[in-house]
Write a protein that holds these residues in place. Sequence first.
Motif, short mmCIF file in Angstrom:
data_model
loop_
_atom_site.label_atom_id
_atom_site.label_comp_id
_atom_site.label_asym_id
_atom_site.label_seq_id
_atom_site.Cartn_x
_atom_site.Cartn_y
_atom_site.Cartn_z
N ILE A 58 0.84 -1.20 0.00
CA ILE A 58 0.00 0.00 0.00
C ILE A 58 0.87 1.25 0.00
CG2 ILE A 58 -1.59 1.33 1.45
CD1 ILE A 58 -2.92 -1.37 2.17
N VAL A 59 0.59 2.14 -0.96
CA VAL A 59 1.35 3.38 -1.12
C VAL A 59 0.37 4.55 -1.11
CG1 VAL A 59 2.86 4.69 -2.66
CG2 VAL A 59 3.14 2.21 -2.47
N MET A 60 0.71 5.58 -0.36
CA MET A 60 -0.12 6.79 -0.28
C MET A 60 0.68 7.97 -0.83
SD MET A 60 -1.76 6.21 3.54
CE MET A 60 -2.49 4.61 3.97
N LEU A 61 0.12 8.61 -1.86
CA LEU A 61 0.76 9.75 -2.52
C LEU A 61 -0.03 11.02 -2.22
CD1 LEU A 61 1.15 8.08 -6.03
CD2 LEU A 61 2.89 8.17 -4.23
N GLN A 62 0.60 12.17 -2.41
CA GLN A 62 -0.12 13.44 -2.23
C GLN A 62 0.17 14.40 -3.38
OE1 GLN A 62 1.07 14.10 2.08
NE2 GLN A 62 -1.13 14.50 2.25
N GLY A 63 -0.73 15.38 -3.55
CA GLY A 63 -0.57 16.36 -4.61
C GLY A 63 -1.32 16.04 -5.88
N PHE A 103 -5.12 11.75 0.39
CA PHE A 103 -4.06 11.10 -0.38
C PHE A 103 -4.61 10.24 -1.50
CE2 PHE A 103 -5.18 8.60 3.34
CZ PHE A 103 -5.40 7.34 2.81
N GLU A 104 -3.74 10.00 -2.49
CA GLU A 104 -4.03 9.05 -3.55
C GLU A 104 -3.51 7.68 -3.10
OE1 GLU A 104 -4.01 12.80 -4.10
OE2 GLU A 104 -2.00 12.11 -4.67
N LEU A 105 -4.31 6.65 -3.34
CA LEU A 105 -4.01 5.31 -2.84
C LEU A 105 -3.73 4.37 -4.00
CD1 LEU A 105 -3.97 3.26 -0.45
CD2 LEU A 105 -6.42 2.93 -0.89
N ILE A 106 -2.52 3.81 -4.02
CA ILE A 106 -2.15 2.84 -5.05
C ILE A 106 -1.40 1.69 -4.40
CG2 ILE A 106 -2.03 4.64 -6.83
CD1 ILE A 106 1.08 4.36 -6.63
N ALA A 107 -1.08 0.68 -5.21
CA ALA A 107 -0.30 -0.46 -4.72
C ALA A 107 0.95 -0.64 -5.58
CB ALA A 107 -1.14 -1.72 -4.73
N ASP A 108 2.05 -0.96 -4.94
CA ASP A 108 3.30 -1.30 -5.61
C ASP A 108 3.60 -2.78 -5.41
OD1 ASP A 108 3.87 1.17 -6.62
OD2 ASP A 108 5.39 1.71 -5.12
N PRO A 109 4.50 -3.34 -6.20
CA PRO A 109 4.88 -4.74 -5.99
C PRO A 109 5.41 -4.97 -4.58
CG PRO A 109 5.68 -3.97 -8.11
CD PRO A 109 5.16 -2.77 -7.40
N GLY A 110 4.98 -6.05 -3.98
CA GLY A 110 5.41 -6.38 -2.63
C GLY A 110 4.24 -6.76 -1.76
N PRO A 111 4.53 -7.27 -0.56
CA PRO A 111 3.46 -7.71 0.34
C PRO A 111 2.75 -6.54 1.02
CG PRO A 111 5.59 -8.02 1.39
CD PRO A 111 5.87 -7.56 -0.01
N GLU A 112 1.51 -6.77 1.41
CA GLU A 112 0.72 -5.76 2.12
C GLU A 112 1.22 -5.61 3.55
OE1 GLU A 112 -4.01 -4.97 3.21
OE2 GLU A 112 -3.43 -6.32 1.58
N GLN A 113 1.31 -4.37 4.03
CA GLN A 113 1.77 -4.11 5.38
C GLN A 113 0.73 -4.55 6.40
OE1 GLN A 113 1.47 -2.02 2.76
NE2 GLN A 113 2.83 -0.24 2.93
N GLU A 114 1.21 -5.03 7.55
CA GLU A 114 0.31 -5.41 8.63
C GLU A 114 -0.26 -4.18 9.34
OE1 GLU A 114 1.73 -8.27 11.40
OE2 GLU A 114 2.40 -9.68 9.86
N ASP A 115 0.54 -3.13 9.46
CA ASP A 115 0.15 -1.92 10.18
C ASP A 115 0.43 -0.71 9.30
OD1 ASP A 115 -0.22 0.23 11.90
OD2 ASP A 115 0.87 -0.66 13.57
N LEU A 116 -0.57 0.14 9.12
CA LEU A 116 -0.43 1.30 8.23
C LEU A 116 -0.15 2.60 8.99
CD1 LEU A 116 -3.34 0.60 5.70
CD2 LEU A 116 -0.89 0.14 5.41
N THR A 117 0.08 2.52 10.28
CA THR A 117 0.27 3.74 11.08
C THR A 117 1.38 4.61 10.52
OG1 THR A 117 -0.52 2.63 13.07
CG2 THR A 117 0.74 4.65 13.38
N ASN A 118 2.52 4.02 10.21
CA ASN A 118 3.66 4.80 9.72
C ASN A 118 3.40 5.37 8.33
OD1 ASN A 118 5.12 4.39 12.05
ND2 ASN A 118 6.20 2.60 11.26
N VAL A 119 2.62 4.67 7.53
CA VAL A 119 2.30 5.18 6.19
C VAL A 119 1.42 6.43 6.32
CG1 VAL A 119 1.43 4.58 3.90
CG2 VAL A 119 2.37 2.78 5.37
#
Length: 262
Positions: free
Chosen positions: A159-164, A200-216
């Motif tokens: 899970i990736v969160m972008l802005q702008g 934020f804009e929400l997209i996915a990159d290659p790799g496993p899903e994070q267990e905790d999104l707090t830091n994102v």
Amino acid sequence: MNHRPSTVLIVGATGSIGRHAVGEALQRGYTVRALVRDHARAVRVLPDGVDLVIGDLTRPETLSTAVDGVDAIVFTHGSTTSERDVRDNDYAGVANILKTLAGRRTRIALMTAIGTTRPGVAYAQWKLRSERLIRASGNPYTIVRPGWFDYNQPDQRKIVMLQGDKRQSGSPADGVIARDQIARVLIDSLHIDAADHKTFELIADPGPEQEDLTNVFASLTPDSVESLDAAEDIVDLPTESEPEMFRDDLATITAGSLKAGD
């Protein structure tokens, strides 16, 4: 955020994202209420244990029961790319719920779309206006702009969160995300303090899903309480030039927020 919500209203609950959001909220231990127009269809597609409330986003007089007693609302509804449909359903649904709340504080998660700030795209501007109403409402909130649904590869789950809102091709090149992940982010935002006042804009990159999104969530720039627009957006829609419908809704919702803050 003062406390973790306990009762959540899912708007658009029988839709493709809403159904995932209902399941995610139940799994997280929330009491779940679903705003539905068709009771028979809701019974078919939603799991047991959901409080079904009949109402229509386009008819404000039907919404008071739906919002009564909830302390979180997740908007997953969406229509077409027709300006009229988005105005009369996507935008008006948000406006009508906020006006029904009449300033009562409620945790909000709103789903719009990547590319919402694309200049000159009429339907996108109505989605943007719904975001502006949420920011003006005085509620704690998270605004999620998903990329293209289900174009992701099976191993594309990070899970990736972008802005702008800088990706504006209007195609899956802007980013992709699975429907269940959109729902997960919406529901997670309700109890993660770092998600408050974030867009934020929400997209996915290659790799496993994070267990905790707090830091994102924590890595994102919060929206300014002084602005109707997201922290890193470039938007040229002066309020005084906006449609009367929006200006009236904004005035009503802002007045409700100020009254609640007295």
